[in-house]
Design an enzyme around this catalytic site. Structure first.
Site, PDB file in Angstrom:
ATOM      1  N   TYR A 148     -73.547  78.045 -26.087  1.00 28.47           N
ATOM      2  CA  TYR A 148     -73.592  79.367 -26.720  1.00 28.47           C
ATOM      3  C   TYR A 148     -73.077  79.290 -28.151  1.00 28.47           C
ATOM      4  O   TYR A 148     -72.341  78.370 -28.523  1.00 28.47           O
ATOM      5  CB  TYR A 148     -72.791  80.388 -25.923  1.00 28.47           C
ATOM      6  CG  TYR A 148     -71.283  80.213 -25.989  1.00 28.47           C
ATOM      7  CD1 TYR A 148     -70.527  80.833 -26.982  1.00 28.47           C
ATOM      8  CD2 TYR A 148     -70.604  79.441 -25.044  1.00 28.47           C
ATOM      9  CE1 TYR A 148     -69.141  80.689 -27.041  1.00 28.47           C
ATOM     10  CE2 TYR A 148     -69.220  79.292 -25.091  1.00 28.47           C
ATOM     11  CZ  TYR A 148     -68.498  79.912 -26.093  1.00 28.47           C
ATOM     12  OH  TYR A 148     -67.135  79.760 -26.150  1.00 28.47           O
ATOM     13  N   CYS A 149     -73.495  80.263 -28.955  1.00 25.62           N
ATOM     14  CA  CYS A 149     -72.997  80.399 -30.318  1.00 25.62           C
ATOM     15  C   CYS A 149     -73.036  81.883 -30.688  1.00 25.62           C
ATOM     16  O   CYS A 149     -73.182  82.729 -29.805  1.00 25.62           O
ATOM     17  CB  CYS A 149     -73.804  79.544 -31.298  1.00 25.62           C
ATOM     18  SG  CYS A 149     -75.574  79.884 -31.297  1.00 25.62           S
ATOM     19  N   THR A 150     -72.922  82.217 -31.953  1.00 18.46           N
ATOM     20  CA  THR A 150     -72.800  83.621 -32.355  1.00 18.46           C
ATOM     21  C   THR A 150     -74.049  84.440 -32.056  1.00 18.46           C
ATOM     22  O   THR A 150     -73.995  85.455 -31.368  1.00 18.46           O
ATOM     23  CB  THR A 150     -72.460  83.721 -33.856  1.00 18.46           C
ATOM     24  OG1 THR A 150     -71.323  82.908 -34.140  1.00 18.46           O
ATOM     25  CG2 THR A 150     -72.175  85.164 -34.243  1.00 18.46           C
TER      26      THR A 150
ATOM     27  N   ILE B  75     -73.569  85.412 -28.475  1.00 16.44           N
ATOM     28  CA  ILE B  75     -72.482  86.304 -28.054  1.00 16.44           C
ATOM     29  C   ILE B  75     -72.829  87.762 -28.348  1.00 16.44           C
ATOM     30  O   ILE B  75     -72.502  88.666 -27.568  1.00 16.44           O
ATOM     31  CB  ILE B  75     -71.170  85.915 -28.770  1.00 16.44           C
ATOM     32  CG1 ILE B  75     -70.771  84.481 -28.411  1.00 16.44           C
ATOM     33  CG2 ILE B  75     -70.045  86.883 -28.403  1.00 16.44           C
ATOM     34  CD1 ILE B  75     -69.757  83.877 -29.365  1.00 16.44           C
TER      35      ILE B  75
END
Length: 345
Positions: free
Chosen positions: A197-199, A226
């Site tokens: 996952y990342c932003t 996210i």
């Protein structure tokens, strides 16, 4: 018409802060081969400026990466314009979770070699062979599976203020550095499910393809990152497995996803997750500072910087003259000037 905003940034920031205009913060990206990035950039600037769009956009041969704010009254017009670009038609727009409308103060569109600096030779692997995109519900189910390893594909200063429970959080300053670190950390877990996952999702697009190229079979990535996850768990009444703040790359510097405060003030160690930039124009170090220390140090990272900003502007400019700060951006949260930082954890 000029295709750059040359006005004083301080005046633009003040104008943004006092403006009554309601704005919506949006991020989006798309990998697509752009034949002439400069011409596309210039046309895009003209189009977006007409809707009073502000923000930071990177354009490259491989596509576009954008973080912007749009006046609420122009949102429909903006979407119509954006979707009229054939390869951006119906592109996913990530709407900010916690938005005060003060995320950007001018429009800046830059032509870069890549829309995310990853250090990879794209010709050496299939960048389209990405991991399986999953929504919040599936992410939670995978996270509960003991055969899953959750990996945070962001930098140390991002995960310091917020992350998913039980996630592996590499201690890195850049995405370029992280790819190699994650590959090394995960070598003994090739038989497990790799959940990344990342932003907003863009880093995982390339990272998941790279990890599959390295022999990982079960690679998953959080669709929309996210930002999208937070919206989905709220809308669907799901368990929120993200704790703390989501760091964002605009004037807000963060949006709260849960009430948990998992970080500390870098100057006194008190519970705090509010990032700020040192007010000394010759420093601008990004660090975490509580309200008490902000008053004590006048918004600066150290007594030295606090002293500098008391000097006349001419004296400050003289001190900055000829000084190359280098890639100060990579020293976020890491400095000899701050006592409690990520290095000490």
């Amino acid at each position: 018409m000029p295709l750059h905003n040359r006005q004083d940034g301080r005046l633009l920031k003040e104008k943004m802060r006092t403006s009554p205009v309601k704005r919506v913060t949006i991020s989006f990206y798309k990998y697509h081969h752009i034949t002439d990035p400069q011409n596309f950039r210039d046309a895009l600037y003209k189009g977006l400026e007409s809707f009073d769009v502000m923000g930071r956009i990177y354009v490259a041969l491989e596509g576009i990466n954008a973080q912007i704010s749009v006046p609420e009254s122009q949102l429909d017009n903006f979407k119509t314009y954006l979707y009229s670009i054939h390869w951006l038609d119906q592109v996913r727009l990530n709407i900010a979770v916690q938005d005060d409308g003060k995320s950007f103060f001018k429009l800046k569109i830059l032509v870069r070699k890549k829309i995310v600096a990853d250090g990879l030779d794209d010709a050496s692997f299939d960048v389209t062979d990405q991991g399986t995109h999953v929504d919040a519900k599936t992410f939670n189910a995978l996270a509960d599976d003991p055969n899953t390893v959750i990996v945070d594909m962001r930098n140390h200063y991002e995960s310091e203020v917020g992350h998913f429970k039980n996630a592996v959080r590499p201690d890195v300053d850049t995405f370029r550095e992280e790819l190699q670190v994650v590959e090394d950390l995960m070598k003994e877990h090739k038989d497990k499910q790799l959940l990344m996952y990342c932003t907003g999702g863009i880093r995982c697009e390339k990272a998941s393809a790279w990890m599959k190229h390295q022999g990982f079979k079960n690679v998953f990535q959080l669709n929309g990152g996210i930002i999208k996850y937070a919206q989905e768990v709220k809308a669907e009444g799901l368990e929120n497995k993200f704790i703390g703040k989501n760091f964002v790359f605009d004037e807000r510097l963060g949006e709260r996803i849960s009430d948990d405060i998992i970080a500390s003030c870098h100057q006194c160690g008190a519970p705090c997750d509010d990032h700020t930039n040192c007010k000394n124009d010759g420093c601008h170090l990004l660090f975490i500072q509580c309200k008490s220390c902000a008053e004590k140090f006048n918004g600066c990272c150290s007594p030295e910087c606090a002293h500098v900003i008391t000097l006349p502007e001419e004296a400050q400019r003289e001190l900055r003259k000829g000084v190359n700060k280098g890639r100060q951006v990579f020293r976020k949260g890491r400095s000899e000037n701050i006592r409690f930082n990520a290095v000490d954890e």
